[in-house]
Design a protein around this motif. Structure first.
Motif, mmCIF file in Angstrom:
data_model
loop_
_atom_site.group_PDB
_atom_site.id
_atom_site.type_symbol
_atom_site.label_atom_id
_atom_site.label_comp_id
_atom_site.label_asym_id
_atom_site.label_seq_id
_atom_site.Cartn_x
_atom_site.Cartn_y
_atom_site.Cartn_z
ATOM 1 N N HIS A 264 0.719 -1.233 0.006
ATOM 2 C CA HIS A 264 0.001 0.115 -0.081
ATOM 3 C C HIS A 264 0.794 1.357 0.173
ATOM 4 O O HIS A 264 0.812 2.019 -0.847
ATOM 5 C CB HIS A 264 -1.172 -0.006 1.026
ATOM 6 C CG HIS A 264 -1.786 1.352 0.967
ATOM 7 N ND1 HIS A 264 -2.988 1.477 -0.142
ATOM 8 C CD2 HIS A 264 -1.626 2.481 1.255
ATOM 9 C CE1 HIS A 264 -3.337 2.618 0.034
ATOM 10 N NE2 HIS A 264 -2.587 3.335 0.877
ATOM 11 N N HIS A 313 -7.007 -2.376 4.360
ATOM 12 C CA HIS A 313 -8.165 -2.390 3.512
ATOM 13 C C HIS A 313 -8.025 -3.240 2.435
ATOM 14 O O HIS A 313 -8.766 -3.234 1.495
ATOM 15 C CB HIS A 313 -8.151 -0.741 3.217
ATOM 16 C CG HIS A 313 -7.319 -0.093 2.360
ATOM 17 N ND1 HIS A 313 -6.835 1.076 2.335
ATOM 18 C CD2 HIS A 313 -6.326 -0.791 1.251
ATOM 19 C CE1 HIS A 313 -5.668 1.260 1.726
ATOM 20 N NE2 HIS A 313 -5.410 -0.031 1.017
ATOM 21 N N HIS A 314 -6.839 -4.061 2.036
ATOM 22 C CA HIS A 314 -6.802 -5.004 1.279
ATOM 23 C C HIS A 314 -7.447 -6.157 1.650
ATOM 24 O O HIS A 314 -7.400 -7.341 0.670
ATOM 25 C CB HIS A 314 -5.762 -5.060 0.608
ATOM 26 C CG HIS A 314 -4.964 -4.032 -0.176
ATOM 27 N ND1 HIS A 314 -5.169 -3.675 -1.246
ATOM 28 C CD2 HIS A 314 -4.430 -2.713 0.345
ATOM 29 C CE1 HIS A 314 -4.766 -2.503 -1.536
ATOM 30 N NE2 HIS A 314 -4.142 -1.949 -0.477
HETATM 31 CU CU CU Z 1 -3.980 -0.074 -0.542
#
Ligand code: CU
Lengths: 557, 237
Positions: A264, A313-314
């Motif tokens: 990220h 959030h993945h």
């Molecule tokens: Cu991300």
């Protein structure tokens, strides 16, 4: 920028330009390039390597779009298709998007913008280019022997126990490549801390330097984690260990945590330097100081810090606890704040500026539009409920391409067009380059906007065939990709053309301020004829203001 | 652009043979390499940090298997290695001290002592590794684990799998640490030759200080590895 650098006569005619000693005519021959320690030459070496990998990655994209022209899988076997999108992702992310702006523009500009003779560690800088290519060779070897089919994310246990493709070679290629990124980031941090010209305080630094600094911090903190993660994957696959394999007691979600802890923030390694370029372009072509300079500078740092707190959030659909997911969702939305601050400050800078629509400015304006769309859809996918709906669909694909291609590549191309006269001392054709910028913008939107709709309607990513009702939008997307391809080929052609046939640009064709424009174009090997002394901040396009402030300083002193 | 004569505040020191062209002074060069080294150590912390995270997570998931597996490690040998490494950090510091007082041969002697202690560490480590091969505690096809505990005596396939994760992490963590030691010994060997030739003195011994930082870091990694791998839960033996 008002400096006391005493340069030779600044007026340049076609005959005198290349008689002046500069980094390009300082030495000739392959050896002088391959053993160079000049950051500007290393930037050129990187430009060549990065362009090569961009071409390879684009070729995969082209084949993907060709296959998706029709609903049936008629061009490739599903297996081949899996390899195509994997190699597209691996090459583009690790060998183009991450190094592109830092290693090419950053390498060239960081010492120039801070009034230094070179980076702090020139040998390390050259080593980073060799290490990058060594990593590239591993990856190319894997590609030639049949590629990888795991997706660029290498999710376990598929990658470690089931995939019969070249996972280890590719993982090692990325592992090695990580060192080159670390070398570059480390070099930048030390250089920005220790090599600034006299008088160049932190708040007199161009915003590109702030952005590069924030990027380097992410590189130094994040890259080692992907290195150890991929090393564990390679070791697990080689010795059949069970670190990430649930059948052997391992935890595959741990891999996802470790992978996204880097990957990220890696998105910010790609987009922050582009934001830095953006600030330079907007200031130069609106002839104004960036509104809220300090806020934009700190927004880069804020993005770097927040970027490390959102990786979860993945894993919204990977069995993450609802409490963790909620926190990750909120933190992800927070990233929108510093990002939006930047966009607002750029648009506020445009307000009442004397805007000229030169080619770099076209890219800069395109960047604002595309990045805004990518950022807003980012808030959408950060929302827990919505993400469950669009997870692993083309909506996500469109979102991150708006950030990575619409943001990073627009910034990269805008920056290349802006600093090309500085790099080569030559001008490229104005009309053709504006046409290319337009093609890129139109082609990009045509390629990726339909994918938002496709994803929202439920077309999953990473499949080689799809239901017939999705065909119209897919044909639009493929058509857009062909336009985009032409838009990318044109600059390649006229940049190369301009090196031989282009008109001499003079030292400062844009009339821009900034230490890099205070020296000759192309700059001499040691960048400046005498060490510049800086007396005020960047982007002082308003001369009167400069005068007022300077007299104020005198009165205060 | 006014052209006035320039006085560069950095360029006050006389040009030194070890001064690279991009720097204005030896001080600036030293500050830069120190900052660079610390940043490199930050990357190392993140690198090992990933492994420590994995270890802590699995230790929490499978406390019994990890405790039983860790009991098979040789605490006296690990303890001896800890003492040896701390000693090698001392000799490393003494080498820098020798440079500061201009005792040129002393630099080489203390560097040699550091190399010797590092090599001893690796020797003891390889004895421990051999022990693991002999007892089939190396993860792979011939891996076999029967706990030496009063409570559990029979082979339990699940426990065996979890123990295999412990030994996987043990070999990866100590192996990467040993690799860092080997690289460090290589650098020390080069420095020894250069020191013997008299390249370092009280004015310039930056490479010694940088290598010292690296060596201490490798030492500190072991100081975390030893209790985590060998000692945690040792009272329940
Ligand atoms: Cu991300």
């Amino acid at each position: 920028m008002n400096t006391t650098a005493a340069a030779p006569p600044v007026t340049t005619t076609a005959e005198t330009a290349f008689r002046r000693p500069n980094y390009l005519n300082a030495a000739y021959g392959v050896r002088s390039w391959l053993l160079t320690r000049d950051h500007k030459r290393i930037a050129i070496l990187y430009l060549i390597s990065v362009t090569t990998f961009f071409a390879i990655g684009s070729l995969f994209a082209l084949l993907i779009r060709l296959e998706l022209l029709t609903p049936e899988g008629d061009l490739f076997q599903p297996d081949t298709y899996n390899r195509l999108f994997t190699m597209h992702g691996v090459v583009m992310v690790f060998f183009f998007l991450i190094p592109a702006i830092p290693a090419v523009l950053g390498n060239f500009l960081v010492p120039l913008m801070i009034g230094a003779k070179d980076l702090a560690f020139p040998k390390l800088n050259l080593a980073s280019w060799y290490v990058y290519n060594l990593g590239g060779i591993f990856t190319l070897w894997a590609i030639i022997h049949g590629g990888v089919d795991t997706g660029w994310t290498f999710y376990t246990p598929f990658s470690t126990h089931y995939s019969n493709t070249y996972v280890i070679a590719t993982a090692l290629g990325i592992f090695i490549n990580g060192f080159s990124t670390i070398f570059t980031g480390l070099n930048f941090i030390v250089t920005i801390h220790r090599m600034r010209a006299p008088g160049l305080t932190w708040f007199r630094l161009p915003l590109f330097i702030w952005a590069t600094y924030a990027t380097s911090v992410i590189i130094v903190l994040g890259t080692p984690v992907i290195a150890i993660t991929l090393l564990l994957v390679a070791v697990e696959k080689t010795f059949h260990l069970g670190i990430f394999d649930p059948a052997l007691g391992g935890d595959p979600v741990l891999f996802q945590h470790m992978f996204w802890f880097y990957s990220h923030p890696a998105v910010y390694i790609m987009i922050l330097p582009a934001m830095g370029v953006e600030s330079e372009l907007i200031a130069a072509f609106a002839r104004k100081r960036i509104v809220g300079y300090k806020v934009v500078a700190f927004a880069s740092i804020a993005i770097a810090v927040l970027g490390f707190l959102v990786w979860g959030h993945h894993m919204f659909v990977a069995g993450e606890s609802i409490y963790a997911a909620t926190i990750f969702s909120v933190l992800s939305m927070l990233v929108a704040i510093p990002s939006a601050v930047k966009v607002f400050n750029w648009t506020a800078t445009l307000y009442q500026g004397s805007i000229s629509f030169q080619t770099p400015m076209l890219y800069a304006l395109g960047f604002i539009g595309l990045f805004t769309l990518g950022g807003l859809t980012g808030v959408m996918v950060a929302t827990l409920g919505f993400d469950v709906h669009v997870h692993d669909t083309y909506f996500v694909v469109a979102h991150f391409h708006y950030i990575m291609v619409g943001g990073t590549i627009m910034g990269y191309l805008g920056g290349l067009h802006y600093w090309w006269p500085k790099i080569s001392g030559k001008l490229y054709p104005a009309f053709l380059s504006k046409l290319a910028a337009l093609l890129v913008f139109v082609g990009f939107n045509l390629t990726f906007f339909p994918q938002f709709i496709l994803g929202y309607l439920g077309m999953p990513r990473r499949y080689w065939s799809y239901p017939p009702e999705f065909q119209v939008l897919n044909v639009l997307s493929t058509a857009g990709a062909s336009i985009l391809g032409v838009g990318y080929l044109l600059p390649l052609c006229y940049f190369i053309w301009s090196m031989r046939y282009g008109k001499d640009s003079g030292d400062n064709p844009w009339g821009a301020v900034g230490l890099e424009w205070d020296t000759t174009s192309p700059p001499p090997t040691e960048n400046f004829y005498t060490t510049p002394v800086v007396t005020h901040g960047p982007y002082e396009y308003n001369r009167e203001e400069v005068h007022n402030r300077m007299s104020q300083e005198v009165t205060l002193g | 652009m006014a052209s006035s004569p320039l006085v560069d505040p950095h360029a006050t020191q006389a040009h030194h043979r070890a001064l690279a062209h991009q720097f204005d002074s030896l001080d600036q060069q030293k500050e830069s390499s120190t900052l660079g080294m610390w940043l490199f150590l930050v990357t190392e912390i993140m690198f090992f940090g990933g492994l420590f995270t994995a270890y802590v997570i699995y230790r929490t998931l499978y406390p019994q298997a990890f405790a039983l597996a860790s009991h098979t490690l040789n605490v006296p040998l690990g303890g001896a290695n800890t003492a040896i490494l701390i000693g090698s950090s001392l000799t490393m510091v003494l080498a820098i001290w020798a440079a500061q007082v201009n005792w040129r041969k002393g630099i080489a002697l203390f560097l040699l002592a550091t190399i010797a202690l590092g090599a001893t560490f690796l020797g003891i480590k390889s004895v421990e590794y051999r022990e693991k091969f002999e007892t089939h505690h190396v993860p792979g096809p011939s891996f076999h684990f029967v706990p030496e505990s009063e409570h559990v005596k029979v082979t339990d396939p699940q426990l065996e799998r979890h123990a295999s994760i412990f030994f996987s992490l043990y070999f990866i963590m100590t192996g990467l640490h040993a690799l860092h030691m080997i690289i460090g010994i290589g650098i020390l060997a080069v420095l020894t030759v250069l020191a013997w030739k008299g390249k370092y003195d009280s004015e310039y011994h930056n490479p010694l200080e940088m290598t010292g930082l690296y060596w201490h870091f490798v030492d500190i990694v072991w100081i975390f590895l030893f209790p985590l791998l060998y000692l945690l839960g040792a009272h329940a033996r």
